[in-house]
Design a protein around this motif. Sequence first.
Motif, mmCIF file in Angstrom:
data_model
loop_
_atom_site.group_PDB
_atom_site.id
_atom_site.type_symbol
_atom_site.label_atom_id
_atom_site.label_comp_id
_atom_site.label_asym_id
_atom_site.label_seq_id
_atom_site.Cartn_x
_atom_site.Cartn_y
_atom_site.Cartn_z
ATOM 1 N N ILE A 49 0.842 -1.198 0.000
ATOM 2 C CA ILE A 49 0.000 0.000 0.000
ATOM 3 C C ILE A 49 0.873 1.243 0.000
ATOM 4 C CG2 ILE A 49 -1.794 1.276 1.242
ATOM 5 C CD1 ILE A 49 -2.770 -1.387 2.367
ATOM 6 N N LEU A 50 1.898 1.242 0.855
ATOM 7 C CA LEU A 50 2.816 2.383 0.864
ATOM 8 C C LEU A 50 3.516 2.515 -0.484
ATOM 9 C CD1 LEU A 50 4.700 2.604 4.289
ATOM 10 C CD2 LEU A 50 3.028 4.178 3.321
ATOM 11 N N ALA A 51 3.904 1.393 -1.075
ATOM 12 C CA ALA A 51 4.574 1.442 -2.376
ATOM 13 C C ALA A 51 3.656 2.007 -3.442
ATOM 14 C CB ALA A 51 5.048 0.047 -2.772
ATOM 15 N N ALA A 52 2.363 1.705 -3.358
ATOM 16 C CA ALA A 52 1.405 2.199 -4.351
ATOM 17 C C ALA A 52 1.268 3.713 -4.303
ATOM 18 C CB ALA A 52 0.041 1.536 -4.137
ATOM 19 N N THR A 53 1.615 4.321 -3.175
ATOM 20 C CA THR A 53 1.568 5.787 -3.092
ATOM 21 C C THR A 53 2.770 6.432 -3.773
ATOM 22 O OG1 THR A 53 2.829 5.932 -1.019
ATOM 23 C CG2 THR A 53 0.431 5.589 -0.841
ATOM 24 N N GLY A 54 3.816 5.625 -4.019
ATOM 25 C CA GLY A 54 5.063 6.177 -4.553
ATOM 26 C C GLY A 54 6.022 6.644 -3.470
ATOM 27 N N LEU A 55 5.606 6.578 -2.208
ATOM 28 C CA LEU A 55 6.439 7.095 -1.124
ATOM 29 C C LEU A 55 7.683 6.244 -0.880
ATOM 30 C CD1 LEU A 55 3.643 8.082 1.438
ATOM 31 C CD2 LEU A 55 5.053 9.636 0.063
ATOM 32 N N LEU A 56 7.663 4.995 -1.327
ATOM 33 C CA LEU A 56 8.822 4.127 -1.116
ATOM 34 C C LEU A 56 9.806 4.148 -2.279
ATOM 35 C CD1 LEU A 56 7.217 0.953 0.549
ATOM 36 C CD2 LEU A 56 8.300 2.926 1.653
ATOM 37 N N ASP A 57 9.502 4.882 -3.316
ATOM 38 C CA ASP A 57 10.421 4.945 -4.463
ATOM 39 C C ASP A 57 11.789 5.451 -4.015
ATOM 40 O OD1 ASP A 57 8.343 4.102 -5.989
ATOM 41 O OD2 ASP A 57 8.122 5.941 -7.169
ATOM 42 N N GLY A 58 12.826 4.724 -4.397
ATOM 43 C CA GLY A 58 14.182 5.111 -4.033
ATOM 44 C C GLY A 58 14.563 4.769 -2.617
ATOM 45 N N ARG A 59 13.699 4.071 -1.903
ATOM 46 C CA ARG A 59 13.963 3.721 -0.512
ATOM 47 C C ARG A 59 14.112 2.212 -0.352
ATOM 48 N NH1 ARG A 59 12.691 7.481 3.450
ATOM 49 N NH2 ARG A 59 11.737 9.421 2.724
ATOM 50 N N ARG A 60 14.717 1.823 0.764
ATOM 51 C CA ARG A 60 14.761 0.415 1.144
ATOM 52 C C ARG A 60 13.446 0.048 1.815
ATOM 53 N NH1 ARG A 60 19.414 -0.840 4.956
ATOM 54 N NH2 ARG A 60 18.410 0.852 6.095
ATOM 55 N N ALA A 61 12.965 -1.155 1.538
ATOM 56 C CA ALA A 61 11.709 -1.593 2.134
ATOM 57 C C ALA A 61 11.720 -3.105 2.284
ATOM 58 C CB ALA A 61 10.519 -1.158 1.277
ATOM 59 N N THR A 62 10.956 -3.587 3.248
ATOM 60 C CA THR A 62 10.774 -5.013 3.414
ATOM 61 C C THR A 62 9.291 -5.310 3.567
ATOM 62 O OG1 THR A 62 11.563 -6.969 4.607
ATOM 63 C CG2 THR A 62 10.951 -5.050 5.948
ATOM 64 N N THR A 63 8.947 -6.585 3.512
ATOM 65 C CA THR A 63 7.566 -7.021 3.663
ATOM 66 C C THR A 63 7.611 -8.494 4.030
ATOM 67 O OG1 THR A 63 5.377 -7.099 2.611
ATOM 68 C CG2 THR A 63 7.281 -7.617 1.219
ATOM 69 N N HIS A 64 6.460 -9.116 4.151
ATOM 70 C CA HIS A 64 6.414 -10.560 4.392
ATOM 71 C C HIS A 64 7.157 -11.276 3.270
ATOM 72 C CE1 HIS A 64 4.792 -14.624 4.789
ATOM 73 N NE2 HIS A 64 4.383 -14.290 6.006
ATOM 74 N N TRP A 65 7.904 -12.329 3.618
ATOM 75 C CA TRP A 65 8.738 -12.990 2.610
ATOM 76 C C TRP A 65 7.916 -13.467 1.408
ATOM 77 C CZ3 TRP A 65 7.565 -17.997 1.342
ATOM 78 C CH2 TRP A 65 6.820 -18.752 2.272
ATOM 79 N N ALA A 66 6.634 -13.848 1.646
ATOM 80 C CA ALA A 66 5.806 -14.338 0.545
ATOM 81 C C ALA A 66 5.395 -13.225 -0.411
ATOM 82 C CB ALA A 66 4.561 -15.034 1.097
ATOM 83 N N ASP A 67 5.515 -11.969 0.020
ATOM 84 C CA ASP A 67 5.114 -10.834 -0.818
ATOM 85 C C ASP A 67 6.301 -10.069 -1.373
ATOM 86 O OD1 ASP A 67 2.153 -10.929 -0.446
ATOM 87 O OD2 ASP A 67 2.701 -10.622 1.652
ATOM 88 N N ALA A 68 7.518 -10.517 -1.031
ATOM 89 C CA ALA A 68 8.708 -9.768 -1.437
ATOM 90 C C ALA A 68 8.837 -9.680 -2.957
ATOM 91 C CB ALA A 68 9.960 -10.406 -0.839
ATOM 92 N N GLU A 69 8.553 -10.779 -3.644
ATOM 93 C CA GLU A 69 8.682 -10.766 -5.095
ATOM 94 C C GLU A 69 7.616 -9.880 -5.732
ATOM 95 O OE1 GLU A 69 10.885 -11.880 -8.510
ATOM 96 O OE2 GLU A 69 11.253 -11.901 -6.349
ATOM 97 N N THR A 70 6.405 -9.876 -5.166
ATOM 98 C CA THR A 70 5.348 -8.992 -5.660
ATOM 99 C C THR A 70 5.757 -7.537 -5.519
ATOM 100 O OG1 THR A 70 3.648 -10.604 -5.054
ATOM 101 C CG2 THR A 70 2.923 -8.334 -5.389
ATOM 102 N N LEU A 71 6.352 -7.204 -4.383
ATOM 103 C CA LEU A 71 6.822 -5.838 -4.165
ATOM 104 C C LEU A 71 7.937 -5.497 -5.140
ATOM 105 C CD1 LEU A 71 6.737 -3.255 -2.439
ATOM 106 C CD2 LEU A 71 8.335 -4.357 -0.847
ATOM 107 N N ARG A 72 8.849 -6.425 -5.346
ATOM 108 C CA ARG A 72 9.995 -6.182 -6.221
ATOM 109 C C ARG A 72 9.550 -5.991 -7.678
ATOM 110 N NH1 ARG A 72 12.634 -10.223 -4.791
ATOM 111 N NH2 ARG A 72 14.099 -9.232 -3.359
ATOM 112 N N LEU A 73 8.647 -6.847 -8.139
ATOM 113 C CA LEU A 73 8.215 -6.775 -9.538
ATOM 114 C C LEU A 73 7.237 -5.629 -9.783
ATOM 115 C CD1 LEU A 73 7.694 -10.586 -10.312
ATOM 116 C CD2 LEU A 73 9.618 -9.125 -10.969
ATOM 117 N N GLY A 74 6.362 -5.390 -8.812
ATOM 118 C CA GLY A 74 5.346 -4.351 -8.997
ATOM 119 C C GLY A 74 5.863 -2.944 -8.829
#
Length: 340
Positions: A120-145
């Motif tokens: 959700i935070l990534a969808a706002t664009g606020l995480l662009d250029g930042r380091r971020a983590t999430t649940h291991w099962a969602d890491a690839e979704t975050l990376r690709l999306g």
Amino acid sequence: MDAPRTIASLIYPDVMSLDVTGPLQVFASANVERQRQGLPPAYHLQLLADESGPVRTSAGFQLVADGSWRERAADSLDTLLIPGGLGEAAQCQNQALLTWLRDSEPRIRRLGSICSGALILAATGLLDGRRATTHWADAETLRLGYPQVEVLADCLHTYDPKDHGGSAHLFTSAGVTAGIDLALALVEADQGRPMALAVARRLVMFLRRPGGQAQFSALLTPEPSRVPRLTALLEWIPLNLGSDLSLEALANQAHMTPRTLSRLFAQELGMSPGRYVERVRLEAARLLLQDAQASIATVARLTGFGHPENLRRSFHKHLAISPQDYLQRFGQPIQEPLHA
């Protein structure tokens, strides 16, 4: 007397209840500890949703929102946490919420996510250029999306109170228990390490698994049906942590070539055999320290790290904490010396 800080959590349909209640309980327990010391509460807790009233969680029961984020002045919030859950995807398309978060971000002292709330935070664009983590099962979704986000799949959380690059203001955490770790870090930044340790001891004592049995996370013990060719090896590894677990030794145990074994691990588990072994050893060491079954030096030897320094490096790499600090926060006292 300073006014209590307002700690709010967003809730939405099909939110993960523990992503909400776990971190908030840390702040509530800090209030209880302060009360025991004759001090006023430090935190005021709130739930915010599209509108006030009941919101159904993914568990089927309801949480009740105190108010609507639409009507909330952002500068009245000290900390806002964005939890994950099955309903996260719908919130990534909730343009009104995303706009409110973008507009509110500069006026909220601390804005963070729990688990898949990072999406959700990534969808706002606020995480662009930042380091971020999430649940291991969602890491690839975050990376690709969200390719502009630097994804740290092995990180517990990215909060750093001394970081002037923004990690003290905008941060993320992994799954439920990592969200609790994040909340403890926030309490420590606010009220000092003794208070955070007091809260951690109280919560871990309540949440400790009964029996002290060695249980490994879902990441380290996949369902046998998912990895039939690796099942026997994956069951053998935790029982032989002090043995030679090099690629060649594992391949010999599995009756495969090293190349074939590496390919299967990459396909089925998304990691190399060496990385998998390190994670199993780390989990075993963590549980031994948590239950205070041996000294740090003995734990390092029993779990195959050999020297305590190797154990320390692995703890810092994956848990962002030293074995000694982990033992102090989560372990029970033991009689033998704790230092190597």
